[in-house]
Design an enzyme around this catalytic site. Structure first.
Site, PDB file in Angstrom:
ATOM      1  N   LYS A 151      44.415  39.965  59.839  1.00  0.00           N
ATOM      2  CA  LYS A 151      43.994  38.632  60.118  1.00  0.00           C
ATOM      3  C   LYS A 151      44.928  37.641  60.404  1.00  0.00           C
ATOM      4  CE  LYS A 151      41.869  38.636  56.012  1.00  0.00           C
ATOM      5  NZ  LYS A 151      41.071  38.222  55.032  1.00  0.00           N
TER       6      LYS A 151
ATOM      7  N   LYS B 200      56.539  40.088  55.205  1.00  0.00           N
ATOM      8  CA  LYS B 200      56.007  38.385  55.550  1.00  0.00           C
ATOM      9  C   LYS B 200      57.345  37.787  55.315  1.00  0.00           C
ATOM     10  CE  LYS B 200      51.245  38.952  55.177  1.00  0.00           C
ATOM     11  NZ  LYS B 200      50.120  38.683  54.330  1.00  0.00           N
TER      12      LYS B 200
ATOM     13  N   LYS C 254      48.629  47.523  61.799  1.00  0.00           N
ATOM     14  CA  LYS C 254      47.171  47.431  61.227  1.00  0.00           C
ATOM     15  C   LYS C 254      46.492  46.236  61.958  1.00  0.00           C
ATOM     16  CE  LYS C 254      47.519  45.132  57.535  1.00  0.00           C
ATOM     17  NZ  LYS C 254      47.372  44.596  56.143  1.00  0.00           N
TER      18      LYS C 254
HETATM   19  P1  TYM Z   1      42.519  40.778  52.560  1.00  0.00           P
HETATM   20  O1  TYM Z   1      41.979  39.598  52.473  1.00  0.00           O
HETATM   21  O2  TYM Z   1      44.003  41.102  53.449  1.00  0.00           O
HETATM   22  O3  TYM Z   1      41.654  41.826  52.984  1.00  0.00           O
HETATM   23  C1  TYM Z   1      40.509  42.486  52.517  1.00  0.00           C
HETATM   24  C2  TYM Z   1      40.145  43.748  52.215  1.00  0.00           C
HETATM   25  O4  TYM Z   1      40.381  44.386  53.608  1.00  0.00           O
HETATM   26  C3  TYM Z   1      41.054  45.427  53.647  1.00  0.00           C
HETATM   27  N1  TYM Z   1      41.770  45.679  54.977  1.00  0.00           N
HETATM   28  C4  TYM Z   1      41.603  46.574  55.653  1.00  0.00           C
HETATM   29  N2  TYM Z   1      41.346  47.722  55.612  1.00  0.00           N
HETATM   30  C5  TYM Z   1      41.186  48.646  56.686  1.00  0.00           C
HETATM   31  N3  TYM Z   1      41.719  48.292  57.776  1.00  0.00           N
HETATM   32  C6  TYM Z   1      42.361  47.343  57.946  1.00  0.00           C
HETATM   33  N4  TYM Z   1      43.105  46.989  58.968  1.00  0.00           N
HETATM   34  C7  TYM Z   1      42.543  46.282  57.079  1.00  0.00           C
HETATM   35  N5  TYM Z   1      42.959  45.094  56.812  1.00  0.00           N
HETATM   36  C8  TYM Z   1      42.557  44.661  55.613  1.00  0.00           C
HETATM   37  C9  TYM Z   1      42.150  45.140  52.809  1.00  0.00           C
HETATM   38  O5  TYM Z   1      42.842  46.314  52.068  1.00  0.00           O
HETATM   39  C10 TYM Z   1      41.480  44.423  51.457  1.00  0.00           C
HETATM   40  O6  TYM Z   1      40.778  45.583  50.683  1.00  0.00           O
HETATM   41  N6  TYM Z   1      45.216  41.126  48.319  1.00  0.00           N
HETATM   42  C11 TYM Z   1      44.191  41.530  48.788  1.00  0.00           C
HETATM   43  C12 TYM Z   1      43.040  40.464  48.408  1.00  0.00           C
HETATM   44  C13 TYM Z   1      43.027  40.486  46.872  1.00  0.00           C
HETATM   45  C14 TYM Z   1      42.565  41.503  45.947  1.00  0.00           C
HETATM   46  C15 TYM Z   1      42.644  40.843  44.749  1.00  0.00           C
HETATM   47  C16 TYM Z   1      41.992  42.836  46.403  1.00  0.00           C
HETATM   48  C17 TYM Z   1      43.475  39.521  45.770  1.00  0.00           C
HETATM   49  N7  TYM Z   1      43.299  39.684  44.650  1.00  0.00           N
HETATM   50  C18 TYM Z   1      42.367  41.943  43.673  1.00  0.00           C
HETATM   51  C19 TYM Z   1      41.639  43.752  45.120  1.00  0.00           C
HETATM   52  C20 TYM Z   1      41.749  43.305  43.954  1.00  0.00           C
HETATM   53  C21 TYM Z   1      44.182  40.894  50.547  1.00  0.00           C
HETATM   54  O7  TYM Z   1      44.972  40.387  50.954  1.00  0.00           O
HETATM   55  O8  TYM Z   1      42.822  41.455  51.084  1.00  0.00           O
END
Ligand code: TYM
Length: 338
Positions: free
Chosen positions: A205, A119, A202
């Protein structure tokens, strides 16, 4: 009589309210695991609005996106009676623990995070937000504030989970045993759903090419169109494996929306071409998403139910996080432990 011991894990996971809606990768990689696990374990599901501020955001949209994401999770099957569903900023302990863990974290380990490198790539350090650098520490605080032991996520979060364990371990060593070391829970299939227009990237979003995303709220005609245009591999065969990355990605999606194994689906298309496969896949996605979209529409038509669920969730979450923080304050030697 044998005594049956059921060891209940405490799970914690989160999702950022960054886009209008989550995409199908979020559902497949994360949400569907959360829905399954809530029947077995004690679950905390968090909408991480503070994390979404690590990239530029629109204040006028943040609250609404947060609410829309809560409605999405409820419509996907997160049951507020089984899971504690809440918004991160409603529980101040997350930010407090972030500071305490910041003082345990090292610049070097944070600089090595792939997500931070990706990023901030190509930007001068003067324009890279410090929040982006601290992102994984806030994430560690999220999980550790609940002493959670299992974190169901997609594959892209693996490295953040390793850092979280390192921070917990270091804290325990310095100040006494406080945190269990959380384990990542990453499913074998669908943990990395790829973009529809580039199977090497990937589905994301924050992608600069959002045409590769299949949003949970896409109407049927948009889904059909996106699947029709989705990139395929050379050859005509429907097969599952590394030599067919684009088709395998479509098979992973097909599998998630039908519950059938990817290989079993591929076998059913022996002798058929991509066109048949894509038509059926689009219909399978539409049938899967339609009931979800109906429930989502109902929840958004009167958001009082969503808001009430979040208020109740925040109350429960606060109770748990506050008791962890009281312990942590005492361990690190702060004068006031409440
Ligand atoms: P975020 O909002 O990017 O995504 C939410 C969840 O979706 C999964 N994910 C995917 N899984 C499969 N294929 C994809 N293309 C894909 N894109 C996203 C992510 O792995 C995630 O599980 N950092 C985290 C949010 C967070 C979090 C936490 C997670 C903040 N605090 C504590 C676990 C524990 C995130 O950006 O998720």
């Amino acid at each position: 009589m044998p005594i049956l011991l059921h060891l209940m894990a405490r799970i914690f996971s989160g999702v950022q309210p960054t886009a209008e809606a989550p995409h199908i990768g979020n559902y497949i990689g994360a949400f569907r695991q959360w829905v399954d696990l809530q029947d077995r374990d004690e679950s905390f599901i968090c909408i991480v609005d503070l994390h979404s501020m690590t990239l530029p955001w629109e204040p006028a949209e943040l609250a609404n996106r947060t609410r829309m994401l809560a409605a999405t999770l409820l419509a996907c099957g997160i049951d507020p009676k089984k899971s504690v569903l809440f918004v991160q900023s409603a529980v101040k302990e997350h930010t407090e623990l972030t500071w305490l863990l910041t003082c345990v974290a090292r610049m070097g380990e944070l600089s090595r995070m792939t997500q931070f490198k990706e990023k901030s790539r190509g930007k001068e350090s003067g324009s890279v937000g410090a929040g982006l650098f601290m992102y994984p520490v806030l994430m560690a605080a999220d999980v550790l504030a609940y002493k959670a032991d299992l974190v169901p996520v997609g594959d892209d979060q693996r490295q953040h989970l390793e850092l979280m364990r390192d921070l917990a371990e270091r804290f325990n060593r310095l100040f006494g045993d406080t945190f269990p070391l959380p384990d990542a829970f990453i499913s074998e299939e669908g943990a990395r759903i790829k973009s529809l227009d580039d199977p090497t990237a990937k589905m994301s979003k924050s992608s600069e090419r959002p045409t590769g995303n299949l949003w949970m709220v896409d109407p049927p005609e948009v889904i059909r169109d996106k699947i029709k245009r989705a990139v395929t591999d050379s050859g005509r065969e429907i097969a599952y494996g590394p030599e067919k990355p684009a088709i395998s990605n479509l098979l992973d999606i097909y599998s998630a929306v039908t519950g059938k194994a990817p290989k079993e689906i591929a076998e059913a298309y022996e002798g058929k071409g991509y066109a048949d496969f894509k038509t059926d896949l689009a219909e399978a996605i539409v049938s899967f998403l339609t009931p979800f979209q109906e429930r989502y529409g109902e929840l958004m038509a009167d958001v009082s139910g969503v808001d009430a669920a979040l208020a109740e969730g925040a109350e429960k979450a606060r109770g748990v996080a506050a008791s962890t923080l009281a312990e942590v304050r005492e361990r690190v030697g702060l004068m006031f432990s409440q």
